[in-house]
Motif scaffolding. Structure first.
Motif, PDB file in Angstrom:
ATOM      1  N   ALA A 194       8.822  44.548  -5.320  1.00 45.22           N
ATOM      2  CA  ALA A 194       9.335  43.237  -4.905  1.00 45.22           C
ATOM      3  C   ALA A 194       8.607  42.722  -3.666  1.00 45.22           C
ATOM      4  O   ALA A 194       9.133  41.875  -2.939  1.00 45.22           O
ATOM      5  N   ASP A 195       7.406  43.206  -3.432  1.00 49.81           N
ATOM      6  CA  ASP A 195       6.620  42.840  -2.256  1.00 49.81           C
ATOM      7  C   ASP A 195       6.067  41.427  -2.417  1.00 49.81           C
ATOM      8  O   ASP A 195       5.281  41.157  -3.322  1.00 49.81           O
ATOM      9  N   GLN A 196       6.469  40.529  -1.518  1.00 48.87           N
ATOM     10  CA  GLN A 196       5.960  39.159  -1.547  1.00 48.87           C
ATOM     11  C   GLN A 196       4.786  38.953  -0.590  1.00 48.87           C
ATOM     12  O   GLN A 196       4.043  37.976  -0.722  1.00 48.87           O
TER      13      GLN A 196
ATOM     14  N   VAL B  55      -1.606  55.439  -8.452  1.00 53.26           N
ATOM     15  CA  VAL B  55      -0.864  54.215  -8.162  1.00 53.26           C
ATOM     16  C   VAL B  55       0.609  54.502  -8.395  1.00 53.26           C
ATOM     17  O   VAL B  55       1.001  54.955  -9.476  1.00 53.26           O
ATOM     18  N   LEU B  56       1.417  54.269  -7.362  1.00 56.21           N
ATOM     19  CA  LEU B  56       2.855  54.500  -7.456  1.00 56.21           C
ATOM     20  C   LEU B  56       3.586  53.271  -6.928  1.00 56.21           C
ATOM     21  O   LEU B  56       3.302  52.798  -5.823  1.00 56.21           O
ATOM     22  N   THR B  57       4.514  52.762  -7.715  1.00 57.15           N
ATOM     23  CA  THR B  57       5.303  51.591  -7.328  1.00 57.15           C
ATOM     24  C   THR B  57       6.754  52.008  -7.149  1.00 57.15           C
ATOM     25  O   THR B  57       7.317  52.713  -7.993  1.00 57.15           O
ATOM     26  N   VAL B  58       7.355  51.583  -6.033  1.00 58.22           N
ATOM     27  CA  VAL B  58       8.756  51.902  -5.754  1.00 58.22           C
ATOM     28  C   VAL B  58       9.549  50.610  -5.633  1.00 58.22           C
ATOM     29  O   VAL B  58       8.987  49.529  -5.453  1.00 58.22           O
ATOM     30  N   ARG B  59      10.871  50.729  -5.716  1.00 57.62           N
ATOM     31  CA  ARG B  59      11.748  49.553  -5.632  1.00 57.62           C
ATOM     32  C   ARG B  59      11.918  49.164  -4.175  1.00 57.62           C
ATOM     33  O   ARG B  59      12.751  49.722  -3.459  1.00 57.62           O
ATOM     34  N   ALA B  60      11.116  48.206  -3.733  1.00 54.24           N
ATOM     35  CA  ALA B  60      11.149  47.784  -2.334  1.00 54.24           C
ATOM     36  C   ALA B  60      10.311  46.531  -2.170  1.00 54.24           C
ATOM     37  O   ALA B  60       9.532  46.157  -3.058  1.00 54.24           O
ATOM     38  N   GLY B  61      10.485  45.890  -1.013  1.00 50.87           N
ATOM     39  CA  GLY B  61       9.616  44.795  -0.627  1.00 50.87           C
ATOM     40  C   GLY B  61       8.433  45.323   0.167  1.00 50.87           C
ATOM     41  O   GLY B  61       7.987  46.454  -0.025  1.00 50.87           O
ATOM     42  N   HIS B  62       7.943  44.496   1.114  1.00 49.64           N
ATOM     43  CA  HIS B  62       6.751  44.878   1.861  1.00 49.64           C
ATOM     44  C   HIS B  62       7.034  45.994   2.863  1.00 49.64           C
ATOM     45  O   HIS B  62       6.156  46.824   3.127  1.00 49.64           O
ATOM     46  N   GLN B  63       8.222  46.020   3.430  1.00 48.99           N
ATOM     47  CA  GLN B  63       8.572  47.059   4.406  1.00 48.99           C
ATOM     48  C   GLN B  63       9.100  48.286   3.675  1.00 48.99           C
ATOM     49  O   GLN B  63      10.275  48.644   3.761  1.00 48.99           O
ATOM     50  N   LEU B  64       8.212  48.946   2.963  1.00 50.17           N
ATOM     51  CA  LEU B  64       8.606  50.072   2.115  1.00 50.17           C
ATOM     52  C   LEU B  64       9.261  51.187   2.911  1.00 50.17           C
ATOM     53  O   LEU B  64      10.181  51.849   2.422  1.00 50.17           O
ATOM     54  N   MET B  65       8.789  51.421   4.118  1.00 47.54           N
ATOM     55  CA  MET B  65       9.261  52.582   4.874  1.00 47.54           C
ATOM     56  C   MET B  65      10.728  52.464   5.257  1.00 47.54           C
ATOM     57  O   MET B  65      11.409  53.476   5.433  1.00 47.54           O
ATOM     58  N   SER B  66      11.239  51.247   5.412  1.00 52.17           N
ATOM     59  CA  SER B  66      12.651  51.072   5.746  1.00 52.17           C
ATOM     60  C   SER B  66      13.502  50.816   4.509  1.00 52.17           C
ATOM     61  O   SER B  66      14.675  51.185   4.471  1.00 52.17           O
ATOM     62  N   GLU B  67      12.939  50.187   3.479  1.00 53.52           N
ATOM     63  CA  GLU B  67      13.715  49.886   2.277  1.00 53.52           C
ATOM     64  C   GLU B  67      13.754  51.043   1.295  1.00 53.52           C
ATOM     65  O   GLU B  67      14.723  51.188   0.542  1.00 53.52           O
ATOM     66  N   ALA B  68      12.714  51.830   1.269  1.00 53.23           N
ATOM     67  CA  ALA B  68      12.665  52.985   0.361  1.00 53.23           C
ATOM     68  C   ALA B  68      12.126  54.189   1.119  1.00 53.23           C
ATOM     69  O   ALA B  68      11.091  54.759   0.758  1.00 53.23           O
TER      70      ALA B  68
END
Length: 271
Positions: free
Chosen positions: A220-222, A242-255
């Protein structure tokens, strides 16, 4: 931990552990208007599991002195000089956003010194809209609000994020305001965004990288949408993951857990 790099004091967070040059090392590089603290979970885990951790404040940011890097290339040279100052022959590099471009360029410039390269929330080209560039220069507080809107997904952070009551948007905004205020001489916000926007060596750099590469992306990274990594992925070696996780741009805090586990698994081969 303070190191003298290019004649200036540079701060690196070590995860609370003493630095031991005999251990494998990993360098964490933050993005625009962030600092070492965005890696708090990941750095502490690695520091407590047999790694040297250097989570740097880039020059001119928070606890590090010197002029902020005006280009990705300049920042990459700083990272290589940081390895020299720490007495590290080889290290894994982990970079987020602007930091991912810095890590990429550093790995291309000193391929013999980089064991693994993790690009978190990356894109190339990392285009910044003219409106956001202008706001970062002339109305940075409004730009901070804009970035926080685009940097986070609509997902609620998981309970393991930072504990009950955590406000991810508010925490990120407070950090960005603190980093901006840490340098009264120049606008590190605009300088960082312009460096991202101007970087033109991504495809050549990725082709020069000789180590395993991980692309860690938010679905969900915009700010740096996953589709914007296609050019880099196409130019990367066959060892790229390549690995995609459920998060926006701030992956470290959201996931946070997903990012930690992905880095743990990827870097385990560097031991």
């Amino acid at each position: 931990m303070d190191l003298v790099v290019n004649g200036h004091r540079s701060y690196c967070y070590t995860g609370g552990k003493a630095f031991d040059a005999a251990k494998p090392s990993v360098v964490f590089i933050h993005g625009v208007l962030n600092d070492h603290s965005v890696w708090i979970l990941q750095t502490r885990w690695f520091a407590n599991h047999g790694w040297n951790v250097l989570a740097v404040d880039l020059p001119g940011h928070c606890r590090s002195e010197g002029p902020p890097p005006a280009s990705v290339e300049e920042a990459a040279q700083f990272v290589v000089a940081l390895l020299d100052a720490a007495g590290i022959g080889k290290a894994a590099l982990v970079g987020h956003s602007f930091g991912s471009l810095i890590a990429l360029e550093a790995a291309a410039r000193a391929p013999q010194r980089v064991t693994h390269l993790a690009l978190v929330g990356t894109a190339y080209p990392m285009t910044v809209s003219p409106a956001l560039l202008d706001a970062a220069l002339n109305d940075p507080q409004r730009a901070i609000d804009m970035v926080n809107t685009f940097s986070h997904s609509l997902l609620a952070p998981p309970p393991s994020s930072l504990g009950p009551g955590t406000w991810v948007y508010g925490g990120s905004r407070a950090l960005m305001r603190r980093v901006l205020a840490s340098n009264r001489e120049v606008n590190v916000f605009h300088i960082g965004f312009k460096a991202c926007n101007d970087y033109a060596n991504g495809e050549a750099a990725i082709a020069a990288v000789q180590c395993p590469i991980l692309f860690l992306l938010g679905d969900a990274d915009q700010m740096t949408p996953a589709r914007a990594t296609r050019a880099l992925i196409a130019k990367a070696s066959g060892a790229a993951q390549v690995l995609t996780v459920r998060a926006g741009h701030q992956l470290m805090s959201e996931a946070p857990d997903e990012v930690l586990f992905a880095l743990r698994d990827f870097l385990s081969a560097a031991r």
